[in-house]
Design a protein around this motif. Structure first.
Motif, short mmCIF file in Angstrom:
data_model
loop_
_atom_site.label_atom_id
_atom_site.label_comp_id
_atom_site.label_asym_id
_atom_site.label_seq_id
_atom_site.Cartn_x
_atom_site.Cartn_y
_atom_site.Cartn_z
N LEU A 290 0.75 -1.18 -0.02
CA LEU A 290 -0.06 0.15 -0.12
C LEU A 290 0.89 1.26 0.06
O LEU A 290 0.24 2.18 -0.20
N ALA A 291 2.14 1.18 0.06
CA ALA A 291 3.31 2.43 0.16
C ALA A 291 2.67 3.27 -1.16
O ALA A 291 2.88 4.44 -0.78
N PRO A 292 2.88 2.82 -2.32
CA PRO A 292 2.54 3.70 -3.26
C PRO A 292 1.07 4.66 -3.22
O PRO A 292 1.22 5.77 -3.28
N ARG A 293 0.32 3.85 -2.67
CA ARG A 293 -1.17 4.91 -2.70
C ARG A 293 -0.87 5.70 -1.37
O ARG A 293 -1.45 6.84 -1.51
N TRP A 294 -0.32 5.15 -0.36
CA TRP A 294 -0.20 6.24 0.92
C TRP A 294 0.65 7.37 0.53
O TRP A 294 0.35 8.40 0.74
N GLN A 295 1.65 7.20 -0.44
CA GLN A 295 2.67 8.25 -0.82
C GLN A 295 1.82 9.26 -1.63
O GLN A 295 2.00 10.57 -1.35
N LYS A 296 1.16 8.68 -2.65
CA LYS A 296 0.28 9.64 -3.47
C LYS A 296 -0.69 10.39 -2.67
O LYS A 296 -0.92 11.72 -2.83
N LEU A 297 -1.50 9.55 -1.78
CA LEU A 297 -2.67 10.49 -0.87
C LEU A 297 -1.72 11.55 -0.25
O LEU A 297 -2.42 12.54 -0.01
N GLY A 298 -0.73 11.09 0.67
CA GLY A 298 -0.22 12.12 1.32
C GLY A 298 0.35 13.29 0.57
O GLY A 298 0.13 14.36 0.89
#
Length: 435
Positions: A257-265
């Motif tokens: 889920l890291a790519p999604r977390w980074q994009k959202l953040g």
């Protein structure tokens, strides 16, 4: 009739989009959707996985450099405060030492039960912040700073013992300490900081670091489902949660889920800055304390971006530069204090300085170096925060002291600061805000 009047007033003041987002949040609460996500992995899945290996995401300052900035008395003060924490006491909101309590009373329920008022929790002094504040792990920054300078293993041991206590008595998504996504995000940042600062300690066993990585992942998973609530509020909650997601993504790069977390953040932090800070630098909450909180989150994000060769957008940096000037104008040149404008709940999320809560110089110095590319204050003990944010040498030969009387005079007149014509340290602030 009263409810309809209240609804109409809310519509006029907030507009349709925030109300819609807030309605979706409450629908998720009442329908039970939030109580179903995210899934808690089984123990064997957790222990067998490599996705929880923590990565270093910022550069640690030199211990000798920190010690030089603190001075002997400052270092002694830091050690004294850290020793209090080792003994099981913390100073909440800058007050007197009190027992560090990380164990909520009563039988725990899913965090949604607390939001819906279905679960009761014993709240000291009638305010949930007395439960949340010690569980933000702000005291971990003090232990980490003391350990980094002294290499005293008792500080690392104290952190790990407290972390295990919290982890054991606050399982993922259960209890009041999971009810607020902002509290989760701020705790996440503190855990990432501690994980890196204590990495070389003899107490940082591979099992403990794996537990920490798992905890950070769970914290990050808690934030996205209710991000619409932070968006509806459009205040420091959105900035905190976005920063937490971005931090988790960098610290756990192998997590799926890291790519999604980074994009959202990344997206929501910058959107928040654009919407919450005016071109003149005024923060949306009209509070000097929350203004400082916003700048601290921005400094943390700026530090992470520099480590990743990323850069905040030009608009974001312009707004943050203006926000830095705004705070500089309102600061007392002798004490570093500012007018107690607006809400002040005692929040100080990144205590990376020896200076007392009321002294804003650590943040102003660091923000000036990061967003103005100038050193707005003379060197002093307040420079420790700048070192932790990696701002010691980034300015190079351009580092110099800004003369507020020359560069900030126009802004002073605009926001109502009046200085004595012969004595700049004598001044007054006239609150001229028109809502």
């Amino acid at each position: 009739m009263h409810r309809w009047e209240l609804a109409l007033q809310a519509f006029c003041e907030f507009g349709p989009k925030p109300l819609f987002l807030n309605a979706i949040y409450h629908l998720g609460l009442r329908s039970g959707v939030f109580s179903q996500i995210p899934r808690v992995l089984k123990a064997d899945e957790l222990l067998a996985s490599e996705i929880y290996q923590l990565k270093d995401i910022f550069a640690l300052p030199g211990p000798l450099e920190l010690e030089a900035v603190m001075g002997k008395s400052g270092l002694a003060n830091l050690i004294c405060t850290a020793d209090e924490i080792v003994a099981g006491h913390v100073r909440l909101f800058g007050g007197q030492p009190q027992p560090l309590n990380l164990v909520p009373a009563g039988e725990l329920q899913h965090w949604t039960a607390y939001e819906l008022g279905k679960a009761r929790v014993q709240v000291p002094h009638g305010d949930i912040k007395f439960i949340w504040e010690p569980c933000r792990f702000g005291w971990a920054f003090i232990l980490g700073r003391a350990y980094h300078v002294t290499q005293d293993e008792s500080y690392a041991a104290a952190f790990w013992t407290s972390f295990e206590t919290f982890n054991r008595h606050n399982p993922p998504f259960q209890g009041p300490n999971w009810a607020s996504a902002q509290e989760v995000a701020l705790r996440l940042i503190a855990l990432v900081f501690a994980g890196q600062v204590f990495a070389a300690s003899e107490h940082s066993t591979s099992h403990r670091r794996l537990q920490l990585g798992q905890a950070i992942a769970y914290h990050a998973q808690r934030i996205p489902p209710t991000l619409m609530y932070a968006r509806a509020q459009n205040n420091n909650h959105l900035l905190s949660e976005a920063t937490g997601l971005f931090t988790a993504a960098l610290a756990l790069p192998l997590h799926p889920l890291a790519p999604r977390w980074q994009k959202l953040g990344w997206n929501w932090f910058q959107t928040g800055i654009h919407k919450q800070v005016t071109p003149d630098g005024v923060y949306i909450q009209h509070s000097t304390n929350y203004h400082r909180l916003m700048l601290q989150l921005a400094l943390w994000m700026d530090m992470l971006c520099r480590q990743q060769d990323l850069a905040l957008s030009e608009t974001s940096r312009e707004r943050l530069a203006a926000a830095t000037r705004w705070l500089l104008v309102l600061s007392d040149p002798v004490s570093g204090r500012v007018p107690n404008l607006g809400a002040n709940d005692g929040a100080y999320i990144l205590p990376l300085s020896l200076q007392p809560f009321e002294d804003y110089r650590p943040v102003m110095q660091a923000a000036g170096m990061a967003f103005l590319h100038k050193q707005p204050l003379q060197a002093g003990a307040w420079d420790e925060m700048s070192l932790w944010f990696g701002l010691d040498s980034s300015i190079g030969e351009e580092k110099r002291v800004v003369e507020p009387a020359l560069e900030l005079a126009a802004l002073e007149r605009k926001i109502g600061v009046v200085r004595h014509p012969q004595k700049a340290t004598s001044w007054a602030y006239l609150r001229l805000a028109d809502f």
